[in-house]
Design a protein around this motif. Structure first.
Motif: not given
Lengths: 85, 132
Positions: B63-90
């Protein structure tokens, strides 16, 4: 303690859903949908840890992946006004 | 209650506070880009802290490795998604009245002039003309 954190996260999620409804422009609503989805994922993690139901962690992983794809497709549609490009 | 559980619940409460502060910023900030700023940073930090706390509470390898995987996924994808939204908003011109200093527009117009001087019909550069 875990249930208290889950309740606070749920209230924050409802407060963020206000921005989805009343956002002035479309990118506001998209960012609010993103934040709401992330908070729902955290709510699922906390409830899974409280009730000891471990398949929820897999569901959270798939939910995060689908949320990312969702946000990217919405951003692409907002930027180009079409999807196939 | 031993030391490890105290650390874990402190991390969870800290992450919940980060999430609440991010949502308050999402509700109270005046325009689009400041809302992105509040949302992406606060929620990413809150998610990482909550996942670390739950991983310490559970304390089993799977379970701890699974949660680490979720944390790495969030840490990679959340800035990418927000950057894409900001670029589209501009680029979709839906948020120009809130900009006072616009440095990205100079970059886009310089690229547009460069492509016109080259004389090539670049379709991607033609759509980047953001002059209102």
């Amino acid at each position: 303690m875990m249930l208290f954190a889950a309740a606070v996260i749920a209230l924050a999620c409802l407060a963020c859903f206000y921005r989805v409804i009343a956002g002035p422009t479309v990118p506001d609503r998209m960012a609010a949908v993103d934040v709401t989805g992330l908070l729902i994922a955290m709510l699922m993690v906390l409830l899974a840890s409280h009730f000891g139901f471990s398949p929820f962690y897999d569901i959270v992983l798939v939910y995060a992946a689908l949320l990312f794809v969702d946000i990217m497709i919405m951003a692409k549609y907002l930027e180009y006004k079409e999807l196939y490009r | 209650m031993d030391v490890l559980q105290i650390i874990a619940y402190t991390l969870i409460m800290l992450g919940t506070g980060f999430c609440v502060i991010a949502v308050v910023g999402m509700l109270r900030f005046p325009d689009v880009y400041t809302r992105y700023h509040a949302g992406t940073k606060g929620v990413t930090a809150g998610n990482l802290l909550i996942l670390a706390g739950v991983a310490i509470v559970e304390w089993s390898l799977l379970i701890s490795l699974k949660l680490l995987l979720i944390a790495i996924f969030f840490f990679m994808t959340n800035p990418v998604a927000t950057h894409a939204i900001a670029r589209a908003a501009y680029r979709s011109r839906s948020s120009f009245p809130c900009l006072f200093i616009d440095a990205y527009r100079e970059y886009v117009q310089r690229r547009l002039r460069y492509s016109e001087a080259e004389g090539e019909e670049d379709e991607a550069a033609a759509t980047e003309d953001v002059s209102p």
